[in-house]
Design an enzyme around this catalytic site. Structure first.
Site, PDB file in Angstrom:
ATOM      1  N   ASN A 166     -43.370  56.301   2.611  1.00  0.00           N
ATOM      2  CA  ASN A 166     -44.083  55.722   3.750  1.00  0.00           C
ATOM      3  C   ASN A 166     -44.538  56.843   4.674  1.00  0.00           C
ATOM      4  OD1 ASN A 166     -45.114  53.308   4.891  1.00  0.00           O
ATOM      5  ND2 ASN A 166     -43.510  53.327   6.435  1.00  0.00           N
ATOM      6  N   ARG A 218     -41.121  52.649  -1.929  1.00  0.00           N
ATOM      7  CA  ARG A 218     -42.188  53.641  -1.995  1.00  0.00           C
ATOM      8  C   ARG A 218     -42.078  54.567  -0.797  1.00  0.00           C
ATOM      9  NH1 ARG A 218     -45.985  52.766   1.922  1.00  0.00           N
ATOM     10  NH2 ARG A 218     -46.512  50.626   2.542  1.00  0.00           N
ATOM     11  N   GLU A 245     -53.516  54.147   7.676  1.00  0.00           N
ATOM     12  CA  GLU A 245     -52.301  54.742   8.256  1.00  0.00           C
ATOM     13  C   GLU A 245     -52.460  56.249   8.339  1.00  0.00           C
ATOM     14  OE1 GLU A 245     -49.446  55.135   9.464  1.00  0.00           O
ATOM     15  OE2 GLU A 245     -48.190  53.348   9.345  1.00  0.00           O
ATOM     16  N   ASP A 289     -44.421  51.034  14.654  1.00  0.00           N
ATOM     17  CA  ASP A 289     -44.925  51.627  13.422  1.00  0.00           C
ATOM     18  C   ASP A 289     -45.107  53.124  13.673  1.00  0.00           C
ATOM     19  OD1 ASP A 289     -46.322  52.136  10.961  1.00  0.00           O
ATOM     20  OD2 ASP A 289     -46.949  50.057  10.905  1.00  0.00           O
TER      21      ASP A 289
END
Length: 299
Positions: free
Chosen positions: A107, A105, A18, A201
């Site tokens: 991101n 969490r 990512e 995304d």
């Protein structure tokens, strides 16, 4: 309509790659579950990446961005940290996650046109409305930008900085918000594009204002003009396409990250980075304005 097929790059596949970012000289990206921050040189002639080094931190490490000082900022767990050039790690801020049993969490994270960091959280179990988007100023001050999201994801600004594009992935939608550059605050929002297949995304914006969106579950990147009309489709291969960024000296190479985590079936090259040249150029990436965190000696 631009239609292309991306090609896989040489670095070995990761688990959950990512947050690709081009710092003007190198590409950096993270492998979230492994806690890795990778860096690589771009071989423009061969349209490939040459891996140079990896930094390993306690996972999960969800995003990385360069700083004006030459350091890096990374989001990991519930913290935003600074990694100086000597490898020292210091905490900039800790996100006040509620103690309610919901697994959260950090991101995706991006730097706005004036050097402030926007970083969001996500629910590991998809608990609706349990995450948020935050702003971290150059002195480390923390402010909530949006609450009540589920998986805070893609972030990008129009070339004039007046519009923030943002994805809360489970909505299957990218929204466009008014963005006040003076204050770093978000105003009125509207749906920008809605997806029927897959979830939006990571994303990036090019010099013409087109928004390039990685579609998790669809194996593609789509580009939309400022009116929300689809202008390009990039076939990647692996279904879990996670983010993208324009890289190279001319910002004309689109680098795409993918993941193999949680896949029900094997997909060749899942977890690799991919590249293509779509015929458009990106805008230079911004650096986190960390002057308020460093002393007169730059450390």
């Amino acid at each position: 309509m631009i239609t292309l097929r991306a090609r896989p790059c040489a670095p070995p596949p990761g688990q959950l790659c990512e947050s690709p970012v081009w710092d003007g000289n190198e590409l950096r990206w993270v492998d979230i579950r492994r806690g890795h921050i990778h860096r690589a040189a771009l071989d423009r002639a061969r349209l490939d990446l040459v891996h140079r080094a990896t930094i390993s931190l306690a996972p999960p490490v969800s995003a990385v961005v360069p700083c004006e000082s030459g350091a890096l900022v990374a989001t990991l767990g519930d913290e935003v940290v600074r990694l100086d050039e000597d490898g020292e790690v210091t905490t900039i801020t800790a996100i006040p996650l509620p103690d309610d049993g919901i697994r959260r969490r950090m991101n995706d994270a991006k730097v706005d046109p004036l050097g402030r960091l926007l970083a969001g959280t996500m629910s590991e179990d998809g608990v609706e409305g349990s995450a948020a988007l935050y702003r971290i100023d150059g002195d480390g001050a923390l402010a909530t930008v949006r609450a009540g999201v589920t998986i805070s994801n893609g972030l990008g600004w129009s070339p004039d900085g007046a519009t923030l594009y943002y994805a809360d992935s489970p909505t299957k939608r990218v929204d466009a918000f008014e963005y006040d550059l003076t204050t770093g605050t978000v105003g009125a929002g509207r749906p920008f594009v809605q997806f029927e297949t897959g979830e939006p995304d990571g994303l990036t914006v090019d010099a013409e204002g087109w928004v390039w969106v990685a579609i998790w579950g669809a194996g593609q990147v789509h580009a939309f003009d400022p009116a929300g009309q689809r202008r390009a489709v990039i076939d990647v291969g692996p279904s879990q396409v996670s983010s993208c960024v324009f890289a190279g000296p001319d910002l004309d190479v689109l680098v795409i990250t993918t993941a193999k985590e949680g896949m029900a079936a094997d997909e060749p090259d899942a977890g690799r980075l991919f590249m293509c040249v779509p015929g458009v150029v990106g805008v230079p990436g911004m650096r986190y304005a960390d002057a308020g965190l460093v002393g007169s000696d730059g450390r």
